[in-house]
Design an enzyme around this catalytic site. Sequence first.
Site, short mmCIF file in Angstrom:
data_model
loop_
_atom_site.label_atom_id
_atom_site.label_comp_id
_atom_site.label_asym_id
_atom_site.label_seq_id
_atom_site.Cartn_x
_atom_site.Cartn_y
_atom_site.Cartn_z
N ASN A 166 9.84 -36.22 2.36
CA ASN A 166 10.79 -37.14 3.00
C ASN A 166 10.38 -38.55 2.66
O ASN A 166 9.55 -39.17 3.32
CB ASN A 166 10.79 -36.93 4.52
CG ASN A 166 11.39 -35.59 4.89
OD1 ASN A 166 12.61 -35.43 4.85
ND2 ASN A 166 10.53 -34.62 5.19
N GLU A 167 10.98 -39.05 1.60
CA GLU A 167 10.63 -40.36 1.08
C GLU A 167 11.24 -41.44 1.96
O GLU A 167 12.12 -41.16 2.78
CB GLU A 167 11.19 -40.50 -0.35
CG GLU A 167 10.59 -39.53 -1.35
CD GLU A 167 9.15 -39.88 -1.74
OE1 GLU A 167 8.50 -40.70 -1.05
OE2 GLU A 167 8.66 -39.33 -2.73
N PRO A 168 10.81 -42.70 1.78
CA PRO A 168 11.44 -43.80 2.51
C PRO A 168 12.97 -43.69 2.40
O PRO A 168 13.49 -43.41 1.32
CB PRO A 168 10.90 -45.03 1.79
CG PRO A 168 9.56 -44.61 1.30
CD PRO A 168 9.70 -43.17 0.94
N THR A 185 5.59 -41.87 -5.72
CA THR A 185 5.22 -40.45 -5.60
C THR A 185 5.14 -39.82 -6.98
O THR A 185 4.22 -39.04 -7.28
CB THR A 185 6.30 -39.72 -4.77
OG1 THR A 185 6.35 -40.36 -3.50
CG2 THR A 185 5.96 -38.26 -4.60
#
Length: 642
Positions: A166-168, A185
Amino acid sequence: MKPAAQRVPTAENEQRERIRTVIHAGADDAVSVVATEIAELVRKNVKSGKPTVLGLPTGSTPVRLYRELIRRHRTEGLSLKTVITFNLDEYYGLPRTHSESYWRFMHEQLFDHVDIPAANIHVPDGTVPRADVFAWSQSYEQAIREAGGIDLQILGIGRTGHIGFNEPGSGRDSRTRLVTLDAVTRRDAARDFLGEANVPRHAITMGVGTILDARRIVLLAWGEAKARAIAEAVEGTQRDSLPASFLQGHPAVEFHLDRAAAAQLTRASRPWLVGAVAWEPTVTRRSVVWLSQHLNKPVLKLIDEDYSEHGMADLLTEQGPAYGLNIRIFNELQHTITGWPGGKPNADDTHRPERAAPHPKRVLVFSPEPSDDVLGMGGTLRRLVDQGHDVIVAYQTSGNLGVPDEEAATAADLVLEISRADNKLSASAAFAQEVRRQLSAKGQFDGDTPDIRRLKGIVRRGEARASLQACGIDAKRARFLDLPFYEKGRYRQFRIGDADIASVVEVMREVRPHQIFATGASGDPSSLSAVCFDTVCRALSATASDPWRAGCRVWLYRGLERHWEPAEIEMAVPLSPVELDQKIQSIYHHKSQRSQQPTGARGADESWQRAEHHNQEIAQAYDKLGLAQYEAMEAFQRWTQA
Ligand code: GLP
């Protein structure tokens, strides 16, 4: 959105922490606590006839936890037969068999060694056709619900503050879905995939909402690279740009950290803001530097009111008024600056970071892989040599895992070309031909054969020698240890053995150094630099009673992860603009480590650019504190074995 759970801090200095956080002396201590929690949960559920549903992460962080669970399974009779697992995420597009698939990682690191039934294991499927991902994701959530929901979710954290993938930008209520990976990432994963270009662009991950549904959440983090994300998640506001911050909304979440990962929490970095502190010299220096930076005022311009308005009144009472305190700290900072990293011969060294005598000194620089030396201390290396010291650079590993295939192919072709001119097939040409053959037989993500690794190591040796020469150091001063743990291992999974320590001891005994320079002291314990630092520590223990040890100082330098802050620095070596250029030149010789794509699109990402930036930032920080203005600085901290 749920309001943040009103956490009641258990101690005064935790008052800014919105998540219960436990700081351990080291990762192993943390892992032991968490493994015990898992074991107790499993046993309790067995007693009431229930399965235990675990949510599991991948990455370097949980590797130690998995090893500890395996150990307890083997030696303490811990059975995981009743455990059902759901993994957080998987790279999209990778089949299970891929060497970097999370499915394979989990089997290699845990599942193959414990008794969790295969039918109880769930890992997101990276091969679901694009059109079916939504339905597949819903079925994954359904399976979690049918298992009774997750009892205990274990998490790591990415440098971007991601949990799972769950990236920014991931919302509080996000569910299992396909996501696009963040550039940071992908860069962090570049090594695993032998180049950033090979890192998948997408992944399937449980959502933040899916994670928050777990009844209990435990997040683990080690090493300085995680410190910023941890501090933001624990003390910042809940926000999409840092998905781990949403964990604040969970009633039963706990972070277990090592000291390096906790370093930027207020209680560790600015303890005077959250309670009474003992004003020891290091804390005093840190607080004055902080005040100066916070107010954007040089140290010598701070006044009593600045101190008292920023929670530092008792420092004034103890050590004030501001005038004298400022001068003292200013002088301390001033004394860290030296153009004589090996000590200045025949000078008064009372206030210098290094002793004047003996001169010249025998200096041993440890570099985890070729290029770490020049990235971290290329300018200082040159100075040491120019000032007459006897410098040996020990490259601990060959660094062959970091060489792209194309570089090996080019090197093999070169040998073949030369031998063609010779008109006969020499042994080296036969070797080159064999490497060529193995390279073409190799699939994109297959590991390298020993021959390919050997040639790649030779490529890096050549670069290291050229780089040293650019620093004014004779290539004969290089020692290539090729530590066996690396030659047999893979990233994240290195394990050192006696032969590794013996080799480091041997070079120490050959040099009998007055100064050792090393790096990796506060990295993630599974990172290459931390593993290499561990070999240095163990070799130091093994040589503790050698006569040369009494006169030996150990200095730490840092890699590109994070540079030292002025208050942490014990020796700062200024670089003139010309010296900075020379340093960049020597880094540039590590050709195989440059980006394999044209640089234009990549901005200031190349390692020499990052090193340059770090060195300039350190100089600017000194400048802002009111000290002399330099172009750039390299910085060091003295290390003593605990
Ligand atoms: C990956 C994983 C995360 C993990 C993160 C940190 O992005 N999807 O679940 O927490 O990496 O990895 P590491 O533990 O290697 O630092």
